[in-house]
Design a protein around this motif. Sequence first.
Motif, PDB file in Angstrom:
ATOM      1  N   LEU A 248      58.262  25.585  28.511  1.00 23.59           N
ATOM      2  CA  LEU A 248      58.065  26.937  29.037  1.00 23.59           C
ATOM      3  C   LEU A 248      56.689  27.467  28.660  1.00 23.59           C
ATOM      4  O   LEU A 248      56.039  28.173  29.450  1.00 23.59           O
ATOM      5  N   TRP A 249      56.224  27.131  27.468  1.00 25.67           N
ATOM      6  CA  TRP A 249      54.880  27.517  27.052  1.00 25.67           C
ATOM      7  C   TRP A 249      53.826  26.863  27.942  1.00 25.67           C
ATOM      8  O   TRP A 249      52.867  27.507  28.375  1.00 25.67           O
ATOM      9  N   PHE A 250      54.024  25.591  28.263  1.00 30.70           N
ATOM     10  CA  PHE A 250      53.082  24.880  29.122  1.00 30.70           C
ATOM     11  C   PHE A 250      53.016  25.540  30.500  1.00 30.70           C
ATOM     12  O   PHE A 250      51.931  25.755  31.050  1.00 30.70           O
ATOM     13  N   VAL A 251      54.173  25.879  31.070  1.00 31.81           N
ATOM     14  CA  VAL A 251      54.195  26.538  32.377  1.00 31.81           C
ATOM     15  C   VAL A 251      53.463  27.875  32.294  1.00 31.81           C
ATOM     16  O   VAL A 251      52.692  28.240  33.192  1.00 31.81           O
ATOM     17  N   GLY A 252      53.685  28.606  31.198  1.00 33.67           N
ATOM     18  CA  GLY A 252      52.984  29.874  31.025  1.00 33.67           C
ATOM     19  C   GLY A 252      51.475  29.692  30.973  1.00 33.67           C
ATOM     20  O   GLY A 252      50.717  30.461  31.572  1.00 33.67           O
ATOM     21  N   GLN A 253      51.024  28.674  30.263  1.00 36.14           N
ATOM     22  CA  GLN A 253      49.583  28.418  30.189  1.00 36.14           C
ATOM     23  C   GLN A 253      49.024  28.014  31.547  1.00 36.14           C
ATOM     24  O   GLN A 253      47.869  28.325  31.871  1.00 36.14           O
ATOM     25  N   MET A 254      49.813  27.338  32.359  1.00 32.95           N
ATOM     26  CA  MET A 254      49.350  26.994  33.694  1.00 32.95           C
ATOM     27  C   MET A 254      49.222  28.241  34.565  1.00 32.95           C
ATOM     28  O   MET A 254      48.357  28.317  35.440  1.00 32.95           O
ATOM     29  N   HIS A 255      50.073  29.255  34.326  1.00 31.06           N
ATOM     30  CA  HIS A 255      49.893  30.531  35.007  1.00 31.06           C
ATOM     31  C   HIS A 255      48.521  31.123  34.664  1.00 31.06           C
ATOM     32  O   HIS A 255      47.841  31.677  35.537  1.00 31.06           O
ATOM     33  N   VAL A 256      48.126  31.003  33.410  1.00 28.25           N
ATOM     34  CA  VAL A 256      46.821  31.530  33.008  1.00 28.25           C
ATOM     35  C   VAL A 256      45.696  30.763  33.706  1.00 28.25           C
ATOM     36  O   VAL A 256      44.720  31.350  34.181  1.00 28.25           O
ATOM     37  N   THR A 257      45.825  29.450  33.773  1.00 27.06           N
ATOM     38  CA  THR A 257      44.823  28.645  34.473  1.00 27.06           C
ATOM     39  C   THR A 257      44.712  29.067  35.930  1.00 27.06           C
ATOM     40  O   THR A 257      43.612  29.203  36.480  1.00 27.06           O
ATOM     41  N   LEU A 258      45.839  29.292  36.581  1.00 22.71           N
ATOM     42  CA  LEU A 258      45.835  29.710  37.981  1.00 22.71           C
ATOM     43  C   LEU A 258      45.240  31.112  38.122  1.00 22.71           C
ATOM     44  O   LEU A 258      44.570  31.415  39.116  1.00 22.71           O
ATOM     45  N   ALA A 259      45.479  31.971  37.138  1.00 21.01           N
ATOM     46  CA  ALA A 259      44.868  33.301  37.161  1.00 21.01           C
ATOM     47  C   ALA A 259      43.354  33.189  37.070  1.00 21.01           C
ATOM     48  O   ALA A 259      42.610  33.899  37.762  1.00 21.01           O
ATOM     49  N   ARG A 260      42.863  32.302  36.241  1.00 20.16           N
ATOM     50  CA  ARG A 260      41.414  32.112  36.119  1.00 20.16           C
ATOM     51  C   ARG A 260      40.821  31.535  37.406  1.00 20.16           C
ATOM     52  O   ARG A 260      39.711  31.896  37.809  1.00 20.16           O
ATOM     53  N   ASP A 261      41.555  30.638  38.051  1.00 16.26           N
ATOM     54  CA  ASP A 261      41.085  30.128  39.337  1.00 16.26           C
ATOM     55  C   ASP A 261      41.011  31.254  40.365  1.00 16.26           C
ATOM     56  O   ASP A 261      40.087  31.300  41.190  1.00 16.26           O
ATOM     57  N   ALA A 262      42.000  32.163  40.330  1.00 11.83           N
ATOM     58  CA  ALA A 262      41.988  33.288  41.262  1.00 11.83           C
ATOM     59  C   ALA A 262      40.794  34.201  40.991  1.00 11.83           C
ATOM     60  O   ALA A 262      40.145  34.680  41.927  1.00 11.83           O
ATOM     61  N   LEU A 263      40.491  34.440  39.733  1.00  8.01           N
ATOM     62  CA  LEU A 263      39.315  35.247  39.412  1.00  8.01           C
ATOM     63  C   LEU A 263      38.050  34.572  39.904  1.00  8.01           C
ATOM     64  O   LEU A 263      37.138  35.221  40.426  1.00  8.01           O
ATOM     65  N   ASP A 264      37.989  33.276  39.741  1.00 11.13           N
ATOM     66  CA  ASP A 264      36.824  32.527  40.206  1.00 11.13           C
ATOM     67  C   ASP A 264      36.654  32.670  41.715  1.00 11.13           C
ATOM     68  O   ASP A 264      35.533  32.680  42.235  1.00 11.13           O
ATOM     69  N   ALA A 265      37.786  32.776  42.420  1.00  7.82           N
ATOM     70  CA  ALA A 265      37.740  32.938  43.874  1.00  7.82           C
ATOM     71  C   ALA A 265      37.590  34.405  44.278  1.00  7.82           C
ATOM     72  O   ALA A 265      37.579  34.718  45.475  1.00  7.82           O
ATOM     73  N   GLY A 266      37.505  35.323  43.304  1.00  5.02           N
ATOM     74  CA  GLY A 266      37.309  36.732  43.606  1.00  5.02           C
ATOM     75  C   GLY A 266      38.571  37.487  43.969  1.00  5.02           C
ATOM     76  O   GLY A 266      38.494  38.579  44.543  1.00  5.02           O
ATOM     77  N   ASP A 267      39.746  36.946  43.624  1.00  5.37           N
ATOM     78  CA  ASP A 267      41.016  37.589  43.988  1.00  5.37           C
ATOM     79  C   ASP A 267      41.662  38.168  42.736  1.00  5.37           C
ATOM     80  O   ASP A 267      42.469  37.509  42.071  1.00  5.37           O
ATOM     81  N   ARG A 268      41.312  39.420  42.412  1.00  3.23           N
ATOM     82  CA  ARG A 268      41.817  40.057  41.202  1.00  3.23           C
ATOM     83  C   ARG A 268      43.332  40.284  41.262  1.00  3.23           C
ATOM     84  O   ARG A 268      44.039  40.080  40.275  1.00  3.23           O
ATOM     85  N   LYS A 269      43.853  40.716  42.426  1.00  2.00           N
ATOM     86  CA  LYS A 269      45.287  40.979  42.535  1.00  2.00           C
ATOM     87  C   LYS A 269      46.101  39.709  42.301  1.00  2.00           C
ATOM     88  O   LYS A 269      47.129  39.725  41.623  1.00  2.00           O
ATOM     89  N   LEU A 270      45.629  38.606  42.863  1.00  2.00           N
ATOM     90  CA  LEU A 270      46.338  37.341  42.666  1.00  2.00           C
ATOM     91  C   LEU A 270      46.286  36.926  41.203  1.00  2.00           C
ATOM     92  O   LEU A 270      47.277  36.439  40.639  1.00  2.00           O
ATOM     93  N   ALA A 271      45.138  37.147  40.554  1.00  2.00           N
ATOM     94  CA  ALA A 271      45.019  36.808  39.132  1.00  2.00           C
ATOM     95  C   ALA A 271      46.029  37.590  38.309  1.00  2.00           C
ATOM     96  O   ALA A 271      46.704  37.035  37.422  1.00  2.00           O
ATOM     97  N   LEU A 272      46.174  38.891  38.590  1.00  2.87           N
ATOM     98  CA  LEU A 272      47.140  39.706  37.840  1.00  2.87           C
ATOM     99  C   LEU A 272      48.573  39.259  38.114  1.00  2.87           C
ATOM    100  O   LEU A 272      49.420  39.285  37.217  1.00  2.87           O
ATOM    101  N   ARG A 273      48.830  38.810  39.335  1.00  3.58           N
ATOM    102  CA  ARG A 273      50.167  38.321  39.650  1.00  3.58           C
ATOM    103  C   ARG A 273      50.491  37.060  38.858  1.00  3.58           C
ATOM    104  O   ARG A 273      51.599  36.902  38.331  1.00  3.58           O
TER     105      ARG A 273
END
Length: 322
Positions: free
Chosen positions: A247-272
Motif C-alpha cells: 500500500l505504501w508503494f502504491v501511495g508513492q506511485m501516486h506521488v510520482t504520477l502527481a509529479r508527472d502531472a505537474l511536469d505536464a502543467g496540470d495542477r488539478k490532476l496533480a492534486l487528484r
Amino acid sequence: MNFSVVIPLYNKLHYVRSAVRSVLAQTIAPLEVIVVDDGSTDGSAEAVASMGDPRVRLVRQPNAGVSAARNRGIELARGDWVAFLDADDWYHPEMLAALAQAHQACPDADMLGAGFRTIPPAFGADPEAWPVAESFYEVEVVDDLRVRWMKTAPFCTSSVAIRTDLLRRIQPCFVTGEHHGEDLDLWFRVGDMARVAVVNAPFAAVRVLPDSLSTRNARHTMPAFLQRMQQRALSGEIPAKHRRSALWFVGQMHVTLARDALDAGDRKLALRWLAGGRRVALTRRWALTALMALFMPTHVAGSWQRWRLRSAEAFSPEGPSQ
C-alpha cells in the motif's frame, strides 16, 4: 544450474542479432536461447533464423503482445531457470555467471537479479563489454522488493532470472494485453512468495531512446498493475508481512504520477493524484509535491521537475513505517 534465456521479439531487426550474440557469448553457456517472434514484419525472425546456432530456438506466433511472447517462452523452457532479455538489450559476457553467483550466495532464492546500465540505441552495433574488475560482487538478499525498488531499481527485465518451476505454477506469468508495468507486476508477485538475491553490479545494457521530456504526457488513470496490487493488499491476498509496504508503494506511485502531472502543467490532476496517495501523506516526498502543486506557479513547477529529472536526482522516499 542452467538457464533458458527468453527473448520476445517484435520488429527489432537492427538489434536482435546483437542480443542473441550476447547470450551465446556468455562465460557460462546457456542451455538454450528461445526467441519468440511475435509477428514481426521487418525481417527480424529471418535474421535470427540465419544465425544458425543450434542453441537458438526460434518460435513464431501471430502478434499477441510482449506478455504473450514471454509466457510462450516460459512454457517452452527446458532449463532450471528462465532468464529474460529484451530484443534490443544486451548481456555482459558475465551476466549468467553473475546470476549463478547470486544463487551460490543464497541457494534458496527463487529470483536472481543483477544491476544494469543504459546505452544509446546504436543500430546494429554490439556494445563493448565494460571492465569487470572483481571476481565476486556483493550479493544482496532482498527481504521487501518494493521498499528496495523505491531506493533504486536493483534489476530490470533484461537482468533477472526466476526458477522455471515457480513460473510454471503461476502461469500466465505476464498479464497479456498490457504494455506498462507487466514486468513489475510479476517481479513483485514473485517477491511476495520467494527470496530475491541481487548482484549489485551492472551486467546488462539497456538501450534507451533520447530524452523526450518535452513529449511527456500526464497519466489520468492508475496503471492496471498498481490497481491490482492495491486490491490484492486490501483483500489479504498479499502476505501479511508485505501488505503495508504494498500500500505504501502504491501511495508513492501516486506521488510520482502527481509529479508527472505537474511536469505536464496540470495542477488539478496533480492534486487528484496526491489525494489518492494520502496513505503516504506524512512523508517528505508527498509534502514537497503538495507544496509545489498548491503554491508554485505551474511553469516553475514544470521547470523544477524537468531539472530534477535531467539531473537524475535520486528520490529516496521514507519507508512504509513512516
